[in-house]
Design a protein around this motif. Structure first.
Motif, short mmCIF file in Angstrom:
data_model
loop_
_atom_site.label_atom_id
_atom_site.label_comp_id
_atom_site.label_asym_id
_atom_site.label_seq_id
_atom_site.Cartn_x
_atom_site.Cartn_y
_atom_site.Cartn_z
N TYR A 5 -20.93 -4.10 46.36
CA TYR A 5 -20.13 -5.29 46.72
C TYR A 5 -19.70 -5.35 48.19
N ASN A 6 -19.32 -4.20 48.76
CA ASN A 6 -18.90 -4.14 50.17
C ASN A 6 -17.83 -5.17 50.53
N LEU A 7 -16.81 -5.27 49.69
CA LEU A 7 -15.69 -6.15 50.02
C LEU A 7 -14.65 -5.37 50.81
N LEU A 8 -13.84 -6.07 51.58
CA LEU A 8 -12.72 -5.41 52.25
C LEU A 8 -11.68 -5.07 51.19
N PRO A 9 -11.34 -3.78 51.04
CA PRO A 9 -10.51 -3.37 49.91
C PRO A 9 -9.08 -3.91 49.96
N ARG A 10 -8.54 -4.12 51.15
CA ARG A 10 -7.14 -4.54 51.25
C ARG A 10 -6.98 -6.04 51.41
N ALA A 11 -8.10 -6.77 51.26
CA ALA A 11 -8.04 -8.23 51.44
C ALA A 11 -8.30 -8.93 50.11
N THR A 12 -7.68 -10.09 49.96
CA THR A 12 -7.87 -10.86 48.72
C THR A 12 -9.31 -11.39 48.63
N ALA A 13 -9.65 -11.84 47.43
CA ALA A 13 -10.95 -12.47 47.23
C ALA A 13 -11.12 -13.62 48.22
N LEU A 14 -10.07 -14.43 48.34
CA LEU A 14 -10.15 -15.59 49.23
C LEU A 14 -10.46 -15.15 50.66
N TYR A 15 -9.72 -14.16 51.15
CA TYR A 15 -9.91 -13.72 52.54
C TYR A 15 -11.31 -13.14 52.74
N ASN A 16 -11.78 -12.37 51.75
CA ASN A 16 -13.13 -11.81 51.85
C ASN A 16 -14.18 -12.92 52.03
N VAL A 17 -13.98 -14.02 51.32
CA VAL A 17 -14.95 -15.12 51.40
C VAL A 17 -14.78 -15.92 52.69
N GLU A 18 -13.53 -15.95 53.20
CA GLU A 18 -13.28 -16.70 54.45
C GLU A 18 -13.87 -16.00 55.69
N LEU A 19 -13.99 -14.67 55.61
CA LEU A 19 -14.38 -13.90 56.81
C LEU A 19 -15.61 -14.41 57.56
N PRO A 20 -16.74 -14.63 56.83
CA PRO A 20 -17.91 -15.12 57.57
C PRO A 20 -17.67 -16.49 58.22
N LEU A 21 -16.74 -17.25 57.67
CA LEU A 21 -16.41 -18.55 58.28
C LEU A 21 -15.68 -18.33 59.59
N PHE A 22 -14.77 -17.35 59.59
CA PHE A 22 -14.04 -17.04 60.82
C PHE A 22 -15.04 -16.67 61.93
N TYR A 23 -16.01 -15.82 61.57
CA TYR A 23 -17.02 -15.43 62.57
C TYR A 23 -17.80 -16.63 63.07
N ALA A 24 -17.95 -17.64 62.21
CA ALA A 24 -18.69 -18.84 62.60
C ALA A 24 -17.80 -19.85 63.31
#
Ligand SMILES: Nc1ncnc2c1ncn2[C@@H]1O[C@H](COP(=O)(O)OP(=O)(O)OP(=O)(O)O)[C@@H](O)[C@H]1O
Ligand SMILES: [Mg+2]
Length: 241
Positions: free
Chosen positions: A101-120
């Motif tokens: 899965y390679n999710l960020l362990p201390r971040a919520t599901a929402l934040y994990n999904v938002e991350l690539p958007l932030f990079y974009a």
């Protein structure tokens, strides 16, 4: 339509080799791979452990480069592209899903999904809206505020798929995405890949050891000892679970 017909294949590998120098001994992980994947295909890559599946995926995913041969992604020879541009290509065109899965362990599901958007460069409510829509698509919007350790393996993998899809990639690359899941969750996860593929037209390449997982893909490529030894497209795949 003509423009579409003239499009290059999404993945175009010719004579790919990969040699890892390992303490003086050369490991030949790929020994001349020709592979062409068109937009809209759903492909399983199978083969025994050590046959070169992950090595091939790392090259296709612009995370590594070949020793010789050529690889064009959507018509672009990525072996000559500087790392900064490569990162942008990975972020915009590709989505990755891994066995663990390679999710960020201390971040919520929402934040994990938002991350690539932030990079974009997408932030704030625009990012949140897109991430929530992606979580809804994989059926776990109600878990948006959960941390990874508050979710089952299958649910975490859904978060990973939402994260891979959120930037509307051309190509999803998944390396043993069901390897850590039970049979029921595996079928559900494969059903989600199929749904993305059928409803959104995304191209999907899935590495798996397991024949029953490969059966969710119409095209099945078999690697052995760094070479493609089988490549068949079937009329049907297993239906969406
Ligand atoms: N970074 C590396 N350095 C040296 N050798 C490597 C490296 N990565 C992979 N290899 C070797 O290359 C060969 C192919 O490995 P690869 O990881 O692509 O296989 P795989 O088909 O994904 O196997 P598995 O099903 O076990 O994941 C193996 O012999 C492996 O030991
Ligand atoms: Mg592997």
């Amino acid at each position: 339509m003509e423009a579409a017909a003239n499009r290059p294949p999404l993945v175009y590998c010719q004579g790919l080799t990969k040699v890892y120098p390992l303490s003086g001994v050369e490991v030949h992980a790929l020994r001349g791979v020709d592979l062409r994947v068109e937009r809209g295909e759903m492909v399983a890559i199978m083969g025994p452990s050590g046959s070169g599946k992950s090595t091939l995926m790392h090259i296709i995913g612009c995370m590594d480069t070949q020793t010789s041969g050529s690889y064009l992604l959507d018509g672009v020879d990525v072996s000559n592209v500087p790392e900064k541009e490569l990162a942008a290509i990975r972020n915009k065109k590709l989505g990755f899903v891994f066995q663990r899965y390679n999710l960020l362990p201390r971040a919520t599901a929402l934040y994990n999904v938002e991350l690539p958007l932030f990079y974009a460069g997408i932030t704030g409510s625009a990012a949140e809206e897109k991430a929530r829509a992606a979580l809804e698509q994989v059926g776990i919007l109600h878990l948006a505020d959960h941390l990874p350790n508050q979710m089952s393996g299958g649910q975490q993998q859904r978060v990973a798929i939402a994260r891979a899809m959120v930037n509307d990639p051309l190509l999803i690359l998944a390396d043993e995405p069901t390897g850590a899941l039970d049979t029921v969750s595996s079928a559900e996860v494969m059903g989600i890949f199929q749904k993305m593929h059928e409803e959104r037209g995304v191209t999907v390449i899935i590495i798996t050891h397991e024949p029953h997982i490969a059966e969710f893909c119409r095209r099945r490529v078999i690697l052995r000892d760094g070479r493609i030894v089988g490549d068949k497209t079937f009329e049907y795949s297993n239906p969406v679970a």
